[in-house]
Design a protein around this motif. Structure first.
Motif, mmCIF file in Angstrom:
data_model
loop_
_atom_site.group_PDB
_atom_site.id
_atom_site.type_symbol
_atom_site.label_atom_id
_atom_site.label_comp_id
_atom_site.label_asym_id
_atom_site.label_seq_id
_atom_site.Cartn_x
_atom_site.Cartn_y
_atom_site.Cartn_z
ATOM 1 N N ASN A 63 -16.755 -28.158 -4.045
ATOM 2 C CA ASN A 63 -16.218 -29.258 -4.841
ATOM 3 C C ASN A 63 -17.123 -29.455 -6.045
ATOM 4 O OD1 ASN A 63 -18.373 -31.286 -4.071
ATOM 5 N ND2 ASN A 63 -17.479 -30.879 -2.052
ATOM 6 N N SER A 64 -16.819 -30.422 -6.888
ATOM 7 C CA SER A 64 -17.579 -30.623 -8.127
ATOM 8 C C SER A 64 -19.005 -31.084 -7.877
ATOM 9 C CB SER A 64 -16.857 -31.639 -9.022
ATOM 10 O OG SER A 64 -16.719 -32.881 -8.360
ATOM 11 N N ASP A 65 -19.345 -31.502 -6.647
ATOM 12 C CA ASP A 65 -20.711 -31.923 -6.319
ATOM 13 C C ASP A 65 -21.562 -30.779 -5.775
ATOM 14 O OD1 ASP A 65 -20.330 -34.608 -7.059
ATOM 15 O OD2 ASP A 65 -19.428 -35.079 -5.114
ATOM 16 N N THR A 66 -20.949 -29.637 -5.514
ATOM 17 C CA THR A 66 -21.689 -28.482 -5.003
ATOM 18 C C THR A 66 -22.809 -28.109 -5.974
ATOM 19 O OG1 THR A 66 -19.705 -27.645 -3.900
ATOM 20 C CG2 THR A 66 -21.503 -26.085 -4.259
ATOM 21 N N LYS A 67 -24.026 -27.983 -5.455
ATOM 22 C CA LYS A 67 -25.180 -27.696 -6.306
ATOM 23 C C LYS A 67 -25.237 -26.211 -6.650
ATOM 24 C CE LYS A 67 -27.953 -31.416 -4.284
ATOM 25 N NZ LYS A 67 -29.186 -31.741 -3.515
ATOM 26 N N VAL A 68 -25.306 -25.920 -7.956
ATOM 27 C CA VAL A 68 -25.345 -24.526 -8.391
ATOM 28 C C VAL A 68 -26.502 -24.298 -9.347
ATOM 29 C CG1 VAL A 68 -22.844 -24.346 -8.122
ATOM 30 C CG2 VAL A 68 -23.803 -24.834 -10.374
ATOM 31 N N ALA A 69 -27.046 -23.099 -9.305
ATOM 32 C CA ALA A 69 -28.048 -22.643 -10.269
ATOM 33 C C ALA A 69 -27.436 -21.502 -11.055
ATOM 34 C CB ALA A 69 -29.317 -22.192 -9.551
ATOM 35 N N VAL A 70 -27.871 -21.309 -12.301
ATOM 36 C CA VAL A 70 -27.236 -20.321 -13.179
ATOM 37 C C VAL A 70 -28.314 -19.489 -13.879
ATOM 38 C CG1 VAL A 70 -25.397 -19.970 -14.843
ATOM 39 C CG2 VAL A 70 -25.544 -22.143 -13.636
ATOM 40 N N LEU A 71 -28.107 -18.161 -13.908
ATOM 41 C CA LEU A 71 -29.089 -17.243 -14.480
ATOM 42 C C LEU A 71 -28.614 -16.594 -15.767
ATOM 43 C CD1 LEU A 71 -30.233 -15.466 -11.177
ATOM 44 C CD2 LEU A 71 -31.146 -17.536 -12.239
ATOM 45 N N SER A 72 -27.651 -17.198 -16.433
ATOM 46 C CA SER A 72 -27.095 -16.624 -17.663
ATOM 47 C C SER A 72 -26.649 -17.749 -18.581
ATOM 48 C CB SER A 72 -25.906 -15.714 -17.329
ATOM 49 O OG SER A 72 -25.122 -15.446 -18.457
ATOM 50 N N THR A 73 -26.953 -17.629 -19.873
ATOM 51 C CA THR A 73 -26.638 -18.696 -20.823
ATOM 52 C C THR A 73 -25.144 -18.926 -20.964
ATOM 53 O OG1 THR A 73 -28.658 -18.239 -22.074
ATOM 54 C CG2 THR A 73 -26.939 -19.490 -23.199
ATOM 55 N N SER A 74 -24.375 -17.872 -21.214
ATOM 56 C CA SER A 74 -22.936 -18.040 -21.415
ATOM 57 C C SER A 74 -22.265 -18.535 -20.137
ATOM 58 C CB SER A 74 -22.295 -16.729 -21.881
ATOM 59 O OG SER A 74 -22.457 -15.705 -20.912
ATOM 60 N N THR A 75 -22.761 -18.077 -18.975
ATOM 61 C CA THR A 75 -22.225 -18.546 -17.700
ATOM 62 C C THR A 75 -22.541 -20.021 -17.498
ATOM 63 O OG1 THR A 75 -22.530 -16.334 -16.767
ATOM 64 C CG2 THR A 75 -22.221 -18.138 -15.210
ATOM 65 N N ALA A 76 -23.760 -20.437 -17.855
ATOM 66 C CA ALA A 76 -24.161 -21.835 -17.712
ATOM 67 C C ALA A 76 -23.290 -22.739 -18.583
ATOM 68 C CB ALA A 76 -25.636 -21.998 -18.082
ATOM 69 N N ASN A 77 -23.046 -22.325 -19.820
ATOM 70 C CA ASN A 77 -22.202 -23.120 -20.712
ATOM 71 C C ASN A 77 -20.787 -23.239 -20.167
ATOM 72 O OD1 ASN A 77 -24.307 -23.535 -22.483
ATOM 73 N ND2 ASN A 77 -23.687 -21.911 -23.892
ATOM 74 N N LEU A 78 -20.290 -22.156 -19.598
ATOM 75 C CA LEU A 78 -18.955 -22.154 -19.015
ATOM 76 C C LEU A 78 -18.878 -23.175 -17.873
ATOM 77 C CD1 LEU A 78 -17.010 -18.926 -18.016
ATOM 78 C CD2 LEU A 78 -17.033 -20.926 -16.560
ATOM 79 N N LEU A 79 -19.825 -23.103 -16.945
ATOM 80 C CA LEU A 79 -19.822 -23.987 -15.787
ATOM 81 C C LEU A 79 -20.025 -25.441 -16.200
ATOM 82 C CD1 LEU A 79 -21.909 -21.871 -13.229
ATOM 83 C CD2 LEU A 79 -19.437 -21.959 -13.537
ATOM 84 N N ASP A 80 -20.850 -25.660 -17.211
ATOM 85 C CA ASP A 80 -21.079 -27.030 -17.688
ATOM 86 C C ASP A 80 -19.815 -27.607 -18.311
ATOM 87 O OD1 ASP A 80 -22.879 -29.297 -18.317
ATOM 88 O OD2 ASP A 80 -22.538 -28.693 -20.394
ATOM 89 N N GLY A 88 -30.173 -26.050 -11.728
ATOM 90 C CA GLY A 88 -31.182 -25.160 -12.288
ATOM 91 C C GLY A 88 -30.540 -24.165 -13.223
ATOM 92 N N VAL A 89 -31.239 -23.823 -14.315
ATOM 93 C CA VAL A 89 -30.665 -22.900 -15.296
ATOM 94 C C VAL A 89 -31.776 -22.195 -16.047
ATOM 95 C CG1 VAL A 89 -30.570 -24.618 -17.167
ATOM 96 C CG2 VAL A 89 -28.943 -22.718 -17.153
ATOM 97 N N THR A 90 -31.522 -20.948 -16.434
ATOM 98 C CA THR A 90 -32.466 -20.256 -17.305
ATOM 99 C C THR A 90 -32.344 -20.844 -18.703
ATOM 100 O OG1 THR A 90 -30.761 -18.535 -17.501
ATOM 101 C CG2 THR A 90 -32.622 -18.077 -16.042
ATOM 102 N N SER A 91 -33.457 -21.050 -19.361
ATOM 103 C CA SER A 91 -33.471 -21.779 -20.625
ATOM 104 C C SER A 91 -33.163 -20.873 -21.811
ATOM 105 C CB SER A 91 -34.837 -22.441 -20.837
ATOM 106 O OG SER A 91 -35.874 -21.484 -20.804
ATOM 107 N N SER A 92 -32.497 -21.446 -22.793
ATOM 108 C CA SER A 92 -32.132 -20.739 -24.023
ATOM 109 C C SER A 92 -31.740 -21.765 -25.066
ATOM 110 C CB SER A 92 -30.956 -19.788 -23.759
ATOM 111 O OG SER A 92 -30.386 -19.335 -24.974
ATOM 112 N N LYS A 93 -32.021 -21.455 -26.307
ATOM 113 C CA LYS A 93 -31.638 -22.375 -27.387
ATOM 114 C C LYS A 93 -30.125 -22.432 -27.549
ATOM 115 C CE LYS A 93 -31.990 -18.942 -31.047
ATOM 116 N NZ LYS A 93 -32.651 -18.571 -32.314
ATOM 117 N N ASN A 94 -29.400 -21.477 -26.955
ATOM 118 C CA ASN A 94 -27.943 -21.456 -27.065
ATOM 119 C C ASN A 94 -27.239 -22.214 -25.957
ATOM 120 O OD1 ASN A 94 -27.743 -19.804 -29.437
ATOM 121 N ND2 ASN A 94 -28.319 -18.030 -28.196
#
Length: 320
Positions: A63-80, A88-94
């Motif tokens: 569900n939307s409360d499921t805790k996820v970590a992301v290791l890719s910038t474009s993937t992180a933006n998509l999920l957000d 948790g997320v790998t950091s990037s200026k993008n």
């Protein structure tokens, strides 16, 4: 652009009301009902089916409360953008502003670089799923992660499968559905522009820029799949080697109507400018007639902005 797309989305939904109709592309089938678009997987939806299988194999009540970590910038933006709970997320200026703020205030853990994630920091998290995009290199250390899920992001159409799969599996609400609706409507706009073109399909050399080099982008790459979607004839489309450097002499001989340049990085535009100064490249018809299209993106693969990228490409090719 996003505000314009949002207005178009609202208008389209008001006009369609509760009507039901189907809409198909080269690799996708949609059904519209009650104003929302649904993806109808077929026998060719291997990437979608694999995503669903991977998620369901975790045996988690998603569900939307499921805790996820992301290791890719474009993937992180998509999920957000879809409203998933990123811890948790790998950091990037993008990264999206929302993710940057989370890193700054400590509500999201910094997992280091997307190229070399801090796996020790990652394993200290209380995450339930770790996501990585198919554009990221698979590291040997990932083998120890039993909750790692790879999102299909190689080709243009992959992003539609990915978003729809996440919406259905995580039981996401109207905001996420609106994101998907907008992607489909933007895709339709790009295809509608192409349909107004009555001449023979234009030819183009699709070139990918990465790490300081330009290479050809056949149809079996993301950049190549973008051209295919709007019926642009990629002169290198049937090549199988995706890392071949550009042969300037052959490019001059082929002399396509358009040059489509795609890549990422702060120095891309600078390298494009240098390429434009090359005496061979500048003698191409496309260069002389201003038909060099530079696509904007933060990723070399499909991402949340891919439909907008396709619309930009279709506009530049068919309305220039």
């Amino acid at each position: 652009m996003k505000k314009i797309m949002a207005l178009i989305l609202v208008t389209a939904l008001l006009l369609t009301g509760c009507s039901s109709k189907t809409y198909s592309t080269i690799a996708l089938n949609f059904k519209q009902s009650g104003g929302d678009y649904k993806l109808v997987p077929d026998e060719n939806a291997a990437n979608y089916n694999q995503l669903i299988t991977d998620l369901e194999s975790l045996n988690i009540d998603l569900n939307s409360d499921t805790k996820v970590a992301v290791l890719s910038t474009s993937t992180a933006n998509l999920l957000d953008n879809l409203g998933l709970n990123i811890v948790g997320v790998t950091s990037s200026k993008n990264l999206n502003d929302n993710l940057k703020e989370g890193l700054e205030d400590g509500t999201i853990v910094d997992l280091g670089s997307p190229i070399s994630p801090n796996l020790e920091q990652l394993t200290s998290l209380d995450e339930e799923i770790i996501f990585v995009g198919s554009n990221m290199p698979v590291q040997e250390e990932y083998a120890a992660l039993d909750n790692l899920v790879t999102l299909p992001q190689v080709f243009y159409y992959d992003i539609f499968y990915t978003v729809y799969g996440l919406i259905s599996e995580f039981k996401l609400g109207d905001d996420a559905q609106d994101v998907f609706n907008q992607m489909v409507i933007t895709d339709q706009m790009a295809k509608d522009i192409e349909k107004t073109y009555t001449d023979e399909n234009p030819s183009a050399a699709v070139l990918k820029y990465a790490y300081g080099n330009f290479t050809i982008a056949p149809d079996n790459t993301y950049a190549g799949s973008l051209a295919t979607e709007i019926k642009v004839e990629n002169i290198y489309g049937d090549y199988t080697d995706v890392e071949l450097p550009v042969d300037m002499e052959k490019l001059l001989l082929d002399d396509p109507q358009y040059i489509i340049l795609y890549g990422k990085g702060d120095d891309m535009q600078a390298d494009v400018d240098k390429l434009m100064e090359d005496p061979v490249f500048s003698s191409l018809t496309a260069a002389k007639e201003g038909r060099v299209v530079v696509l904007e993106s933060i990723s070399l693969n499909a991402d949340i902005e891919s439909a907008d990228t396709l619309l930009q490409l279709s506009t530049d090719i068919y309305e220039s």
